[in-house]
Design an enzyme around this catalytic site. Structure first.
Site, PDB file in Angstrom:
ATOM      1  N   GLY A  43     -61.747   2.859 -60.055  1.00  0.00           N
ATOM      2  CA  GLY A  43     -62.841   2.320 -59.614  1.00  0.00           C
ATOM      3  C   GLY A  43     -62.568   2.235 -58.000  1.00  0.00           C
ATOM      4  O   GLY A  43     -61.180   1.875 -57.301  1.00  0.00           O
ATOM      5  N   CYS A  79     -55.984   4.550 -62.798  1.00  0.00           N
ATOM      6  CA  CYS A  79     -55.816   3.814 -62.260  1.00  0.00           C
ATOM      7  C   CYS A  79     -55.943   2.610 -61.489  1.00  0.00           C
ATOM      8  O   CYS A  79     -55.314   1.447 -61.678  1.00  0.00           O
ATOM      9  CB  CYS A  79     -56.825   4.878 -60.958  1.00  0.00           C
ATOM     10  SG  CYS A  79     -56.127   5.170 -59.665  1.00  0.00           S
ATOM     11  N   TYR A  80     -57.287   2.334 -61.090  1.00  0.00           N
ATOM     12  CA  TYR A  80     -57.794   0.970 -61.050  1.00  0.00           C
ATOM     13  C   TYR A  80     -57.496   0.288 -62.513  1.00  0.00           C
ATOM     14  O   TYR A  80     -56.578  -0.940 -62.136  1.00  0.00           O
ATOM     15  CB  TYR A  80     -58.760   0.685 -60.657  1.00  0.00           C
ATOM     16  CG  TYR A  80     -59.891  -0.649 -60.201  1.00  0.00           C
ATOM     17  CD1 TYR A  80     -59.866  -1.022 -59.277  1.00  0.00           C
ATOM     18  CD2 TYR A  80     -60.399  -1.318 -61.426  1.00  0.00           C
ATOM     19  CE1 TYR A  80     -60.150  -2.658 -59.121  1.00  0.00           C
ATOM     20  CE2 TYR A  80     -60.684  -2.670 -61.637  1.00  0.00           C
ATOM     21  CZ  TYR A  80     -60.438  -3.441 -59.707  1.00  0.00           C
ATOM     22  OH  TYR A  80     -61.328  -4.174 -59.770  1.00  0.00           O
ATOM     23  N   HIS A 130     -54.937  10.338 -62.674  1.00  0.00           N
ATOM     24  CA  HIS A 130     -56.222  10.843 -63.269  1.00  0.00           C
ATOM     25  C   HIS A 130     -56.370  12.269 -64.690  1.00  0.00           C
ATOM     26  O   HIS A 130     -56.420  12.477 -64.728  1.00  0.00           O
ATOM     27  CB  HIS A 130     -57.109  11.248 -61.985  1.00  0.00           C
ATOM     28  CG  HIS A 130     -58.094   9.602 -61.627  1.00  0.00           C
ATOM     29  ND1 HIS A 130     -58.736   8.812 -62.176  1.00  0.00           N
ATOM     30  CD2 HIS A 130     -57.297   9.703 -60.364  1.00  0.00           C
ATOM     31  CE1 HIS A 130     -59.041   7.873 -61.270  1.00  0.00           C
ATOM     32  NE2 HIS A 130     -58.320   8.596 -60.249  1.00  0.00           N
ATOM     33  N   GLU A 157     -57.736  12.247 -66.703  1.00  0.00           N
ATOM     34  CA  GLU A 157     -58.999  13.236 -66.879  1.00  0.00           C
ATOM     35  C   GLU A 157     -59.716  14.856 -65.989  1.00  0.00           C
ATOM     36  O   GLU A 157     -60.302  15.337 -66.208  1.00  0.00           O
ATOM     37  CB  GLU A 157     -60.324  12.504 -66.976  1.00  0.00           C
ATOM     38  CG  GLU A 157     -60.488  11.699 -65.970  1.00  0.00           C
ATOM     39  CD  GLU A 157     -59.735  10.437 -65.201  1.00  0.00           C
ATOM     40  OE1 GLU A 157     -58.828  10.392 -65.187  1.00  0.00           O
ATOM     41  OE2 GLU A 157     -60.192   9.748 -64.349  1.00  0.00           O
ATOM     42  N   SER A 166     -89.912  22.925 -73.703  1.00  0.00           N
ATOM     43  CA  SER A 166     -89.490  23.775 -72.239  1.00  0.00           C
ATOM     44  C   SER A 166     -89.526  24.957 -72.855  1.00  0.00           C
ATOM     45  O   SER A 166     -89.387  25.991 -71.532  1.00  0.00           O
ATOM     46  CB  SER A 166     -89.192  23.601 -71.385  1.00  0.00           C
ATOM     47  OG  SER A 166     -87.814  23.666 -70.934  1.00  0.00           O
ATOM     48  N   GLY A 167     -88.149  24.833 -73.818  1.00  0.00           N
ATOM     49  CA  GLY A 167     -87.828  26.397 -73.347  1.00  0.00           C
ATOM     50  C   GLY A 167     -85.799  26.543 -73.004  1.00  0.00           C
ATOM     51  O   GLY A 167     -84.769  27.110 -72.921  1.00  0.00           O
ATOM     52  N   GLY A 168     -85.920  25.084 -72.132  1.00  0.00           N
ATOM     53  CA  GLY A 168     -84.381  24.765 -71.614  1.00  0.00           C
ATOM     54  C   GLY A 168     -83.755  24.565 -72.640  1.00  0.00           C
ATOM     55  O   GLY A 168     -83.914  24.144 -73.787  1.00  0.00           O
ATOM     56  N   VAL A 169     -82.345  24.717 -72.374  1.00  0.00           N
ATOM     57  CA  VAL A 169     -81.654  24.136 -73.675  1.00  0.00           C
ATOM     58  C   VAL A 169     -81.994  22.560 -73.999  1.00  0.00           C
ATOM     59  O   VAL A 169     -82.142  22.935 -75.343  1.00  0.00           O
ATOM     60  CB  VAL A 169     -79.804  24.015 -73.153  1.00  0.00           C
ATOM     61  CG1 VAL A 169     -78.841  23.262 -74.385  1.00  0.00           C
ATOM     62  CG2 VAL A 169     -79.702  25.405 -72.496  1.00  0.00           C
ATOM     63  N   ASP A 170     -81.935  21.548 -73.730  1.00  0.00           N
ATOM     64  CA  ASP A 170     -82.023  20.452 -74.478  1.00  0.00           C
ATOM     65  C   ASP A 170     -83.098  19.881 -74.870  1.00  0.00           C
ATOM     66  O   ASP A 170     -83.312  19.788 -76.527  1.00  0.00           O
ATOM     67  CB  ASP A 170     -81.998  19.090 -72.757  1.00  0.00           C
ATOM     68  CG  ASP A 170     -80.717  19.110 -71.648  1.00  0.00           C
ATOM     69  OD1 ASP A 170     -79.931  20.591 -72.961  1.00  0.00           O
ATOM     70  OD2 ASP A 170     -81.117  19.010 -71.086  1.00  0.00           O
ATOM     71  N   SER A 171     -84.574  20.817 -74.472  1.00  0.00           N
ATOM     72  CA  SER A 171     -85.244  19.888 -75.687  1.00  0.00           C
ATOM     73  C   SER A 171     -85.476  21.143 -76.788  1.00  0.00           C
ATOM     74  O   SER A 171     -86.358  20.573 -78.010  1.00  0.00           O
ATOM     75  CB  SER A 171     -86.948  20.692 -74.226  1.00  0.00           C
ATOM     76  OG  SER A 171     -87.256  22.469 -73.540  1.00  0.00           O
ATOM     77  N   SER A 172     -84.496  22.421 -76.300  1.00  0.00           N
ATOM     78  CA  SER A 172     -84.563  23.541 -77.863  1.00  0.00           C
ATOM     79  C   SER A 172     -84.088  22.988 -78.857  1.00  0.00           C
ATOM     80  O   SER A 172     -84.357  22.702 -80.044  1.00  0.00           O
ATOM     81  CB  SER A 172     -84.222  24.946 -76.813  1.00  0.00           C
ATOM     82  OG  SER A 172     -84.919  25.308 -76.314  1.00  0.00           O
ATOM     83  N   LYS A 200     -73.592  18.002 -72.353  1.00  0.00           N
ATOM     84  CA  LYS A 200     -74.110  19.030 -72.494  1.00  0.00           C
ATOM     85  C   LYS A 200     -73.895  19.825 -73.349  1.00  0.00           C
ATOM     86  O   LYS A 200     -74.055  20.833 -74.164  1.00  0.00           O
ATOM     87  CB  LYS A 200     -74.213  19.721 -70.950  1.00  0.00           C
ATOM     88  CG  LYS A 200     -75.624  21.182 -70.574  1.00  0.00           C
ATOM     89  CD  LYS A 200     -76.363  20.394 -70.649  1.00  0.00           C
ATOM     90  CE  LYS A 200     -77.803  21.693 -70.236  1.00  0.00           C
ATOM     91  NZ  LYS A 200     -78.733  21.522 -70.129  1.00  0.00           N
TER      92      LYS A 200
END
Ligand code: XMP
Length: 513
Positions: free
Chosen positions: A55, A82-83, A172, A174, A226-232, A369
């Site tokens: 932070g 860290c913080y 960090h 990560e 829409s044919g995008g990844v998320d809506s598919s 994602k």
């Protein structure tokens, strides 16, 4: 089945999402919660471990974000980053101060020495690079804590109290710049929190399907595909869960890439769902005729899309649920509570105002994602759909510069397809965040055979990026560019010149319009 869970307590660090992703990559479910969460809420989540993020604050600042001190009494292991490490030390009797000299402040890659007998650093080399970014440091380590890492500038880089399962690192783990950072997180999860690794997308799929069935019952669900990844992937999950109670409306505006509309339709043909493909190419092209200004194009397409979707939805009458492909980064970015809903509306361009429904379902709202892609695979969606790169809502209309016509779209589609084919053949797609062709409205003189040509210039664009907010142009090997250029000029009529866009974002944007 419920999964073991780790809670990432958010103190405002830049890399909080990354921490959560790393934990999930290690096969452990995790959620990001604000540091203001009450101790009872935290207890109710029943985490196997808690991670305090970094932070921007200083722990001795009276306004600095704090955790409820009872968190240290829960008997749950804690990793402070860290913080978060300073907060842990500060609360448990250590002393944190602002680094007085530049040498005690550390930024960037730092050679670090680890005590590899400690559970956190199990399996590491004794020396490695870690990514530091701290102006404060732990002057005094709390009683009962051991020092487990140091650097040349700083004696107190990491601390632990193994009996309580408390660990703190100034760097960090990560970020990729920290060598073996993911192994450290894995060690915390498996050696300290006793994780079982029960977070797999296969399990998640079964659980999500069960929950969707319980929630939706015999209700009707509508989804704009829409044919995008998320809506598919959202559509595939709902198809598996509720079958023909789901209606997917796929507004084919005629601005997709080559074969894309057919591919989307084919991918969903195996499910017994109501799949409505609205062939709206003529409508969109007539509305776009004569329009050259990019913002006007975007506006027209957005409005027309809503109108077409609304008309289809009206035919269905009352629907119970409107489904959306909102994913976890959208949820984290918009904060908790009410803001989530506002963001969801935004995601579908205001659709809920136009469609009569009772409730929203967002089956991907806890997934990153890469998890969405994995879930898509589990559901049997083809790889080209699952790995699809981002594609703008207005489609190829903003990649045809100037007026959009069917002829220009067809020309662009062929060229874009060749570019994608050659990138795939060269095996370099994974280095390219997004790549596509743009049909400029500039024409120039060329020579083909013995004749003069006066044809269009096509631009190739490829960017390397993780966040799409900033991007660098991709160093595509010359041989690949050469093959693409030769093929396009030979195979696609009306293009006689190819240029490669070598601007980063900023100052340019990724798309040309
Ligand atoms: P720019 O051109 O702003 O693009 O650098 C950043 C990313 O956003 C995508 N993009 C859009 N996505 N609707 C979308 O869903 C849009 O209107 C839109 N415009 C740009 C672009 O493809 C890139 O990934």
């Amino acid at each position: 089945m419920s999964h073991q869970k780790v809670i990432v307590l958010d103190f405002g660090g830049q890399y909080n999402q990354l921490i959560a992703r790393r934990v999930r990559e290690c096969g452990v479910y995790c959620e990001v919660k604000p540091h203001t969460i009450t101790i009872n809420e935290l207890r109710a989540l029943d985490p196997i471990g808690i991670i305090f993020t970094g932070g921007p604050g200083s722990v001795y600042d009276p306004k600095a974000p704090q955790a409820d001190p009872e968190v240290f009494q829960l008997g749950i292991p804690i990793l402070g980053i860290c913080y978060g490490c300073q907060l842990l030390a500060h609360n448990l009797g250590g002393r944190v101060t602002a680094a007085q000299s530049d040498s005690a402040r550390e930024y960037g890659k730092t050679e670090t020495f680890f005590d590899t007998d400690c559970k956190l650093f199990d399996g590491l080399s004794q020396k490695g690079i870690s990514w530091m970014s701290h102006g404060d440091y732990m002057e005094k380590v709390p009683d009962g804590f051991a020092l487990i890492a140091h650097s040349d500038a700083c004696p107190n880089v990491a601390i632990c109290d193994e009996s309580r399962g408390f660990y703190g690192v100034q760097f960090h783990p990560e970020v990729n710049h920290t060598e073996n950072g993911t192994l450290m997180i894995r060690n915390f999860l498996y050696n300290v929190c006793k994780a079982k690794g029960d977070w797999t997308m296969g399990d998640y799929k079964d659980m999500a399907i069960r929950q969707l069935r319980e929630k939706i019952g015999s209700g009707k669900v509508l989804l704009a595909l829409s044919g995008g990844v998320d809506s598919s992937v959202a559509a595939a999950l709902l198809a598996e869960a509720v079958g023909n109670q789901l209606t997917c409306v796929f507004v084919d505006h005629g601005l997709m890439r080559l074969n894309e509309g057919d591919e989307v339709a084919a991918a969903f043909s195996k499910w017994n769902i109501n799949f409505i493909r609205v062939d709206a190419e003529k409508l969109f092209l007539s509305r776009l005729a004569g329009i050259t200004e990019p913002e006007r194009k975007r506006k027209i397409i957005g409005e027309e899309f809503i109108r077409v979707f609304e008309a289809e939805a009206k035919k269905l009458g009352q629907v119970d649920y409107l489904a959306q492909g909102t994913i976890y980064p959208d949820v984290i970015e918009s904060g908790a509570g009410e803001a989530d809903v506002i963001k969801s509306h935004h995601n579908v361009g205001g659709l809920p105002d136009y469609v009569d429904f009772k409730e929203i379902v967002e089956p991907l709202r806890m997934l990153f994602k890469d998890e969405v892609r994995q879930l898509g695979r589990e559901l049997g969606l083809p790889e080209y759909l699952v790995m699809r790169q981002p594609f703008p809502g207005p489609g190829l209309a903003i990649r045809v510069i100037g007026e959009v016509t069917k002829e220009k779209l067809d020309t662009l589609r062929k060229a874009d397809f060749i570019f994608r084919e050659e990138v795939a053949a060269a095996g370099i797609a994974s280095d390219m965040g997004q790549y596509f062709a743009v049909l400029t409205n500039m024409r120039s003189v060329g020579v083909m055979g013995d004749g003069r040509t006066y044809d269009y210039t096509l631009a190739l664009r490829s960017v390397t990026t993780t966040d799409f907010m900033t991007a660098d142009w991709t160093r595509i090997p010359y041989e690949v560019l050469d093959r693409v250029s030769v093929r396009i000029v030979n195979e696609v009529p009306h293009i006689n010149r190819i240029v490669y866009d070598i601007t980063s974002k900023p100052p340019a944007t990724i798309e040309w319009e």
